[in-house]
Motif scaffolding. Sequence first.
Motif, PDB file in Angstrom:
ATOM      1  N   LEU B 126       0.835  -1.209   0.000  1.00 49.20           N
ATOM      2  CA  LEU B 126       0.000   0.000   0.000  1.00 49.20           C
ATOM      3  C   LEU B 126       0.868   1.256   0.000  1.00 49.20           C
ATOM      4  CD1 LEU B 126      -2.750  -1.204   2.508  1.00 49.20           C
ATOM      5  CD2 LEU B 126      -3.110  -0.716   0.063  1.00 49.20           C
ATOM      6  N   ASN B 127       1.972   1.217   0.715  1.00 48.41           N
ATOM      7  CA  ASN B 127       2.858   2.386   0.715  1.00 48.41           C
ATOM      8  C   ASN B 127       3.527   2.577  -0.646  1.00 48.41           C
ATOM      9  OD1 ASN B 127       2.223   3.023   3.337  1.00 48.41           O
ATOM     10  ND2 ASN B 127       3.881   1.795   4.193  1.00 48.41           N
ATOM     11  N   ALA B 128       3.882   1.487  -1.304  1.00 47.29           N
ATOM     12  CA  ALA B 128       4.461   1.601  -2.645  1.00 47.29           C
ATOM     13  C   ALA B 128       3.427   2.167  -3.610  1.00 47.29           C
ATOM     14  CB  ALA B 128       4.947   0.233  -3.129  1.00 47.29           C
ATOM     15  N   LEU B 129       2.194   1.748  -3.431  1.00 45.70           N
ATOM     16  CA  LEU B 129       1.145   2.263  -4.291  1.00 45.70           C
ATOM     17  C   LEU B 129       0.919   3.761  -4.070  1.00 45.70           C
ATOM     18  CD1 LEU B 129      -0.811   0.734  -6.303  1.00 45.70           C
ATOM     19  CD2 LEU B 129      -2.547   1.507  -4.681  1.00 45.70           C
ATOM     20  N   SER B 130       1.033   4.199  -2.831  1.00 45.25           N
ATOM     21  CA  SER B 130       0.924   5.642  -2.565  1.00 45.25           C
ATOM     22  C   SER B 130       2.034   6.390  -3.292  1.00 45.25           C
ATOM     23  CB  SER B 130       1.065   5.933  -1.070  1.00 45.25           C
ATOM     24  OG  SER B 130      -0.067   5.494  -0.383  1.00 45.25           O
ATOM     25  N   ALA B 131       3.221   5.833  -3.262  1.00 47.60           N
ATOM     26  CA  ALA B 131       4.341   6.462  -3.978  1.00 47.60           C
ATOM     27  C   ALA B 131       4.025   6.522  -5.468  1.00 47.60           C
ATOM     28  CB  ALA B 131       5.629   5.676  -3.730  1.00 47.60           C
ATOM     29  N   ALA B 132       3.462   5.447  -6.008  1.00 47.24           N
ATOM     30  CA  ALA B 132       3.116   5.430  -7.430  1.00 47.24           C
ATOM     31  C   ALA B 132       2.062   6.499  -7.734  1.00 47.24           C
ATOM     32  CB  ALA B 132       2.591   4.051  -7.835  1.00 47.24           C
ATOM     33  N   ARG B 133       1.080   6.633  -6.864  1.00 44.50           N
ATOM     34  CA  ARG B 133       0.033   7.623  -7.091  1.00 44.50           C
ATOM     35  C   ARG B 133       0.639   9.016  -7.183  1.00 44.50           C
ATOM     36  NH1 ARG B 133      -2.522   7.398  -2.653  1.00 44.50           N
ATOM     37  NH2 ARG B 133      -3.596   5.461  -3.130  1.00 44.50           N
ATOM     38  N   GLU B 134       1.573   9.308  -6.269  1.00 41.52           N
ATOM     39  CA  GLU B 134       2.247  10.612  -6.298  1.00 41.52           C
ATOM     40  C   GLU B 134       3.003  10.834  -7.603  1.00 41.52           C
ATOM     41  OE1 GLU B 134       4.885  11.778  -3.039  1.00 41.52           O
ATOM     42  OE2 GLU B 134       3.716  10.421  -1.776  1.00 41.52           O
ATOM     43  N   VAL B 135       3.768   9.828  -7.992  1.00 38.96           N
ATOM     44  CA  VAL B 135       4.572   9.964  -9.206  1.00 38.96           C
ATOM     45  C   VAL B 135       3.665  10.106 -10.427  1.00 38.96           C
ATOM     46  CG1 VAL B 135       6.263   8.819 -10.709  1.00 38.96           C
ATOM     47  CG2 VAL B 135       6.523   8.713  -8.204  1.00 38.96           C
ATOM     48  N   PHE B 136       2.633   9.293 -10.501  1.00 42.16           N
ATOM     49  CA  PHE B 136       1.717   9.370 -11.654  1.00 42.16           C
ATOM     50  C   PHE B 136       1.071  10.753 -11.721  1.00 42.16           C
ATOM     51  CE2 PHE B 136       0.619   4.507 -11.467  1.00 42.16           C
ATOM     52  CZ  PHE B 136       1.931   4.210 -11.799  1.00 42.16           C
ATOM     53  N   ALA B 137       0.673  11.277 -10.558  1.00 38.49           N
ATOM     54  CA  ALA B 137      -0.066  12.548 -10.534  1.00 38.49           C
ATOM     55  C   ALA B 137       0.799  13.701 -11.035  1.00 38.49           C
ATOM     56  CB  ALA B 137      -0.564  12.836  -9.117  1.00 38.49           C
ATOM     57  N   ALA B 138       2.124  13.572 -10.852  1.00 40.80           N
ATOM     58  CA  ALA B 138       3.018  14.659 -11.246  1.00 40.80           C
ATOM     59  C   ALA B 138       3.423  14.565 -12.715  1.00 40.80           C
ATOM     60  CB  ALA B 138       4.262  14.637 -10.352  1.00 40.80           C
ATOM     61  N   ARG B 139       2.920  13.564 -13.418  1.00 39.02           N
ATOM     62  CA  ARG B 139       3.286  13.345 -14.818  1.00 39.02           C
ATOM     63  C   ARG B 139       2.178  13.794 -15.759  1.00 39.02           C
ATOM     64  NH1 ARG B 139       8.012   9.983 -16.241  1.00 39.02           N
ATOM     65  NH2 ARG B 139       9.141   9.998 -14.286  1.00 39.02           N
ATOM     66  N   PRO B 140       2.522  14.012 -17.040  1.00 38.79           N
ATOM     67  CA  PRO B 140       1.466  14.302 -18.011  1.00 38.79           C
ATOM     68  C   PRO B 140       0.449  13.162 -18.027  1.00 38.79           C
ATOM     69  CG  PRO B 140       3.640  14.616 -18.988  1.00 38.79           C
ATOM     70  CD  PRO B 140       3.863  14.017 -17.641  1.00 38.79           C
TER      71      PRO B 140
END
Lengths: 281, 281, 281
Positions: B126-140
């Motif tokens: 779940l913590n890795a997924l939170s990191a992914a959500r952050e990274v995805f959100a900052a991308r086009p």
Amino acid sequence: MTQEEQHAQSPAGTGPAPSDRYARGMAALAQVTGTEHPAVLDPVAEIAPDLARFTIEFGYGDVWSRPGLTPRQRQIATVAALAALGNAAPQLRFHIGGALNVGCTRREIVETFIHATVYAGFPAALNALSAAREVFAARPAGEGADDDDLSRPGPADGDRYQRGLEALRAVDGPEGVHVVRSLDDIAPDLGRYLVEYVFGDIYARPGLDLATRELASVAMCTALGTAGPQLRVHLRAFLNVGGTREEIVELMTQMAGYAGFPAALNGVAAAREILAEHDRA
Amino acid sequence: MTQEEQHAQSPAGTGPAPSDRYARGMAALAQVTGTEHPAVLDPVAEIAPDLARFTIEFGYGDVWSRPGLTPRQRQIATVAALAALGNAAPQLRFHIGGALNVGCTRREIVETFIHATVYAGFPAALNALSAAREVFAARPAGEGADDDDLSRPGPADGDRYQRGLEALRAVDGPEGVHVVRSLDDIAPDLGRYLVEYVFGDIYARPGLDLATRELASVAMCTALGTAGPQLRVHLRAFLNVGGTREEIVELMTQMAGYAGFPAALNGVAAAREILAEHDRA
Amino acid sequence: MTQEEQHAQSPAGTGPAPSDRYARGMAALAQVTGTEHPAVLDPVAEIAPDLARFTIEFGYGDVWSRPGLTPRQRQIATVAALAALGNAAPQLRFHIGGALNVGCTRREIVETFIHATVYAGFPAALNALSAAREVFAARPAGEGADDDDLSRPGPADGDRYQRGLEALRAVDGPEGVHVVRSLDDIAPDLGRYLVEYVFGDIYARPGLDLATRELASVAMCTALGTAGPQLRVHLRAFLNVGGTREEIVELMTQMAGYAGFPAALNGVAAAREILAEHDRA
């Protein structure tokens, strides 16, 4: 019919039938969150809806809602394991709240983290305690408080070695004394600290009964996965102080969700050894 | 000439010559960062310029730029390992971005973290997924999106046990069924969850092919260092589903940089056993 | 009188008498914090006064203030272990400050973290270095600076393999070469990196003497608990470069507080093996 085909046709085990896993999971999660409609997994569901579903179906529907451990035992084991792993702060805070929601007291949670100094070291324990402080501060003042004052001191200094030796014998039987004695030739003071600090200071404390202490010890050693000999010592100790075979198996099953299946399977392998030894005795 | 002298004169192995390690490393790092002049190590260089240099020369020049694993495989293995370790959030975010930069899809990254529930537990996943959500959100918005909708559900509930058993046989061969059966006498429901959850829910999912799933499993077990028996099971499984000896060796070499040389060396020791067994068969 | 009764009456070991543990602990903590009246545990004392007391009495009064390791050695071992565990950022920052307060230089601390890339991987090392950067920035400019410039480069590229082989022989004796050669059949390049990177780049660096490097290696392998074979290699190496039996035992005792008693006890078990082997030789 081969054994393998039997597996395919009739899943082994006595757990709940696979229907209603989601509903059962949501009901369990509602107990942990203390809210009727838990929304804690909504952010997960945004990008990984199946992971949110699995958390509910598997984590809460299959595992958490099983009999064999009470909700309080499950939450103590979970906060102990997450404190020891030390790498999942959001979940640790969530499950400290969950522990309060299912009836654990603030003192029991704090005692669990004091107990964690032994298995995971002081930094892990101090960080878990910080998480507890945050969670407690955000709650209504009286909630989770028991008759005990959190600041009530434990046993006075007195003869820590004698007190520790008695606790060591009560918990571990002759094996504990053997572990201490085995250090005489190489690190006698470490053996002394084991008696004085681990048993004289920690195990002799009120605030957490011995069976719960050993449940937490087994949870931490299983989750860490680096304490094989100690896991075996504490599986024996858990049985010594009234723990049951069923509780051990449930605990290992619960650990699959919090520390992964390898940790759980290695825990079961240790449990098999100790239970076989116990059955022979 | 002794064997030792040979070592001194002609380094064993087939990797690139030691010249241009820095330039080759910067080129690799540029692929991972998706920028021509990566500045990510500048803050490190301020107080430890050699550490910044080693990261580029060794981590990217020696290891990452090797053949034997594709950049996509390297990034999936890395985010899997960092998710399992759970203690390197900045690097996990960096390498999620790197995975997108070398062509992994958002779905593959999310699937890798769903897969991580099995090996490292739900909190780590779940913590890795939170990191992914952050990274995805900052991308086009469209970047890293494939034809798949992230919210597309996996296989319907149906007969999870039967589906799991088939996946288990496909991946692990008879050994997998043996692991499950070995739990019958002590924790049959944990065995059932292994079939239903691990194989029925997770391995049977689309979004990540079996060879990539096993690559991630081996990466996580190697990085954790606490899952020796499971590492061996998954090394066999990786070979079963088309993985090669070269990929295994490359993966272990890559893990030296992310989890340390002891983890890598212990992984190689396990690989030696399984590859010898495989060669005999 | 049985051996057990002797234990009860006269605690084994040569440590300080149990009286004044708190005062002795506060004096030690004052050295680490560099303040006369350390208040660092006050927030802990608010909800867990006994945990604050145990930290002082056991962690500092019993263990830290023991002879056998200097304060500088204790702090290097502690920051190495916390860097490797990677899950206790507040304590890592605290003990980086403590290392400066007892006389470690900035360069020694940075070198310890560069050294950590080998045992815990680059992410753990980079995060420890970030913590060091924060702590250094908050301190007076000259404090902890030695004659060395932090940005002074290590050995030039040159013949890294030859330089590494010499360092490997100096540190590990013939066993080190054996470890490298044992990789020839399966992962020869990993063996080459072990020579070139671990020994040619890292061990050959100035800024930290070999005995301190090996002290840090043993601390990290003990704290991680996942590097049994490497722990044994580095216990031998520590003895090879001038480390003593007493220092090893003290280090393991210190690790009880930072990584838990299981880690310390497993470390002592490894030490017993290696010291017995050493006594025979």
